[in-house]
Design an enzyme around this catalytic site. Structure first.
Site, PDB file in Angstrom:
ATOM      1  N   CYS A  49      -1.099 -31.230 -29.979  1.00 43.14           N
ATOM      2  CA  CYS A  49      -1.660 -30.025 -30.618  1.00 43.14           C
ATOM      3  C   CYS A  49      -0.821 -29.597 -31.827  1.00 43.14           C
ATOM      4  O   CYS A  49      -0.866 -30.294 -32.831  1.00 43.14           O
ATOM      5  CB  CYS A  49      -1.860 -28.917 -29.598  1.00 43.14           C
ATOM      6  SG  CYS A  49      -3.242 -27.851 -30.079  1.00 43.14           S
ATOM      7  N   HIS A  96      -5.452 -31.358 -25.403  1.00 46.71           N
ATOM      8  CA  HIS A  96      -4.374 -31.147 -24.428  1.00 46.71           C
ATOM      9  C   HIS A  96      -4.494 -32.122 -23.270  1.00 46.71           C
ATOM     10  O   HIS A  96      -5.200 -31.843 -22.301  1.00 46.71           O
ATOM     11  CB  HIS A  96      -4.389 -29.699 -23.925  1.00 46.71           C
ATOM     12  CG  HIS A  96      -3.836 -28.761 -24.945  1.00 46.71           C
ATOM     13  ND1 HIS A  96      -2.486 -28.467 -25.032  1.00 46.71           N
ATOM     14  CD2 HIS A  96      -4.434 -28.089 -25.946  1.00 46.71           C
ATOM     15  CE1 HIS A  96      -2.279 -27.653 -26.042  1.00 46.71           C
ATOM     16  NE2 HIS A  96      -3.451 -27.402 -26.614  1.00 46.71           N
ATOM     17  N   GLU A 106      -2.466 -32.691 -21.022  1.00 48.70           N
ATOM     18  CA  GLU A 106      -1.899 -32.107 -19.798  1.00 48.70           C
ATOM     19  C   GLU A 106      -2.892 -31.156 -19.131  1.00 48.70           C
ATOM     20  O   GLU A 106      -2.672 -30.717 -17.999  1.00 48.70           O
ATOM     21  CB  GLU A 106      -0.583 -31.379 -20.108  1.00 48.70           C
ATOM     22  CG  GLU A 106      -0.701 -29.981 -20.705  1.00 48.70           C
ATOM     23  CD  GLU A 106      -1.135 -29.949 -22.173  1.00 48.70           C
ATOM     24  OE1 GLU A 106      -1.318 -31.029 -22.775  1.00 48.70           O
ATOM     25  OE2 GLU A 106      -1.285 -28.842 -22.723  1.00 48.70           O
TER      26      GLU A 106
HETATM   27  N1  LIG Z   1      -2.210 -25.337 -28.770  1.00 47.65           N
HETATM   28  C1  LIG Z   1      -1.602 -25.533 -29.933  1.00 47.65           C
HETATM   29  O1  LIG Z   1      -0.569 -26.179 -30.059  1.00 47.65           O
HETATM   30  C2  LIG Z   1      -2.216 -24.830 -31.115  1.00 47.65           C
HETATM   31  C3  LIG Z   1      -1.770 -25.342 -32.454  1.00 47.65           C
HETATM   32  C4  LIG Z   1      -1.999 -24.361 -33.602  1.00 47.65           C
HETATM   33  N2  LIG Z   1      -1.320 -23.139 -33.349  1.00 47.65           N
HETATM   34  C5  LIG Z   1      -3.480 -24.125 -33.807  1.00 47.65           C
HETATM   35  O2  LIG Z   1      -3.969 -23.078 -33.468  1.00 47.65           O
HETATM   36  O3  LIG Z   1      -4.185 -24.980 -34.298  1.00 47.65           O
END
Ligand SMILES: NC(=O)CC[C@H](N)C(=O)O
Length: 357
Positions: A242, A327, A329
C-alpha cells in the site's frame, strides 16, 4: 445528543452522537464498503485523520474482540454509521463498539443514510468534512481549530535474529499488526524500525529482507524516505504494501495521484497480468501509482484493479523487489492474496521474482 456532519461543499447530515460524545473531528471523509471488519478498520493506522463512513447498514453487531486491533491507538477522526448495535453477545466480544470508541476518544455519528452519503462522495469526490456538536458557521475556521492526531510508533524491535529464521525488518510508516503476524506465521522473525532509520542502522539488524509498510496520507509527503528505499531495494529482497508500494514507485521515479473517491473495502478484484488469475482483495487507499509514469522507470506493472484499471502491483526486474497496492494481510477481508507473503519469503532465498509475482 445531536451531531452534525458538514462537508466542505456545504452539505450537512444530522444524526445522533455515539462514541466520545464531547469530541469533534475534522479530516478527509472516506467511505468503507466492508460488510464486516469495523474494528480492524478503525484501528488501521492508514486511516489517520480521516472520518470513516460505513456503507454496511448495521455496525457493531459482533462487538469488540481485543485480539484483532491493528494498532494500540486510534488515528481516525470520526466514525459514521447508519445504525449502531448497542449490545453484542458474540462469544469473542468483550465490549460494545460504542464503548470502545468512547475509551479511545473517537466521536461517532449514527442514524444517517450512509449510502446516500456515499453516492454523494462518489459524485463529488473525496472531500474534507467536520463532525461537530453544533451547526458549523465557518467551515475553514472550524476545520483549522480541530486538532490533528499523530501516529503512535509500533512496538519496539525484537532481539537479534535467530540464524534459523528469516529476519524481516519492517519499515514502519504506520504498520498494521496483521502484516507482522502474516510474516511471523510464515516462520519469519520481525523487527519494526521507524521510517526515519538510516541505512546503517537497518543494516545493523542484519535483515534477510525488508518490508515497506502501509501508512497514512499522500505518498508525496514522504520525500525523505525515497533515497533510503532505493538503497534498500538495491541491497535486499524487498516488498512494499500500500503506502510502501506507492513509495517504492516514487523512489524509482514513478508518479502517484489521488483517486476520485478511494478504494476502501473488502471485495476489490485484482488481476495478475502474467497468469490472468483474479484475487478478491482488501483495499484501503486514496492514492495510486500513475501507470503512464511507470513506463519511464525500471519498474514493471504486475497487477491491476479490475473495476477501474488502476495499478495494483509492481516488480523490479532483475531484483527480488515487488509491491502491492492491496492488503495481502487482509484483516479485515479475504485471505486469498496472502500468497504475496509466500512469494516474498521465496525471494529471501535471493531468487528472482517469478513473472507472476
Ligand atoms: N493503506 C495504506 O497504506 C494507504 C496508503 C495511502 N495513505 C493512500 O491512502 O493511498
Amino acid at each position: 445528543m445531536q451531531k452534525y456532519l458538514t462537508l466542505a461543499d456545504g452539505t450537512q447530515w444530522i444524526g445522533t452522537a455515539f462514541g466520545d460524545r464531547s469530541i469533534e473531528g475534522a479530516g478527509q471523509l472516506v467511505f468503507n464498503t466492508g460488510m464486516t471488519g469495523y474494528q480492524e478498520t478503525v484501528t488501521d493506522p492508514s486511516y489517520l485523520n480521516q472520518l470513516i463512513a460505513f456503507t454496511a447498514p448495521l455496525i457493531g453487531n459482533y462487538g469488540i474482540d481485543p485480539t484483532v486491533n491493528q494498532a494500540a491507538t486510534l488515528g481516525t477522526q470520526a466514525v459514521i454509521v447508519h445504525e449502531l448495535t448497542t449490545f453484542s453477545d458474540h462469544y469473542t466480544s468483550r465490549q460494545t463498539f460504542d464503548n470502545f470508541l468512547t475509551i479511545h476518544h473517537v466521536p461517532g455519528l449514527q442514524g444517517i443514510d450512509t449510502r446516500e452519503l456515499t453516492i454523494h462522495l462518489r459524485q463529488t469526490g473525496t472531500q474534507a468534512a467536520i463532525l461537530s456538536n453544533q451547526p458549523i458557521l465557518n467551515f475553514d475556521a472550524k476545520f483549522a481549530s480541530l486538532p490533528l492526531k499523530a501516529l503512535t510508533p509500533q512496538s519496539l524491535p525484537v532481539a537479534l535474529p535467530k540464524p534459523t529464521q528469516p529476519h524481516i525488518v519492517v519499515i514502519d510508516f504506520g504498520e498494521k499488526t496483521a502484516i507482522t503476524t502474516a510474516l511471523i506465521k510464515r516462520g519469519c522473525q520481525v523487527s519494526i524500525l521507524p521510517a526515519t532509520s538510516s541505512l546503517k542502522h537497518i543494516q545493523a539488524y542484519q535483515p534477510d529482507g525488508i518490508l515497506l509498510s502501509n501508512g497514512p496520507g499522500d505518498p508525496q509527503q514522504y520525500p525523505a524516505a525515497l533515497p533510503l528505499i532505493r538503497q534498500l531495494a538495491n541491497r535486499y529482497p524487498l516488498a512494499g504494501i500500500c503506502l510502501g508500494h506507492q513509495l517504492l514507485a516514487r523512489a524509482f521515479g514513478a508518479k502517484t495521484y489521488q483517486l476520485t473517491f478511494g478504494h476502501h473495502g473488502l471485495n476489490h478484484p485484482v488481476k495478475d497480468l502474467a497468469t490472468g488469475q483474479v484475487w478478491m482483495t482488501a483495499q484501503n487507499h486514496d492514492f495510486a501509482v500513475d501507470p503512464a509514469s511507470v513506463t519511464t522507470t525500471p519498474l514493471q506493472i504486475t497487477t491491476i484493479e479490475l473495476n477501474d484499471g488502476s495499478v495494483e502491483g509492481l516488480r523490479l526486474p532483475g531484483r527480488p523487489v515487488m509491491s502491492v497496492q492491496f492488503h495481502p494481510e487482509a484483516h479485515p477481508g479475504p485471505l486469498e492474496a496472502g500468497q504475496f507473503f509466500d512469494q516474498f519469503i521465496q525471494m529471501l532465498h535471493h531468487q528472482e521474482v517469478s513473472a507472476n509475482a
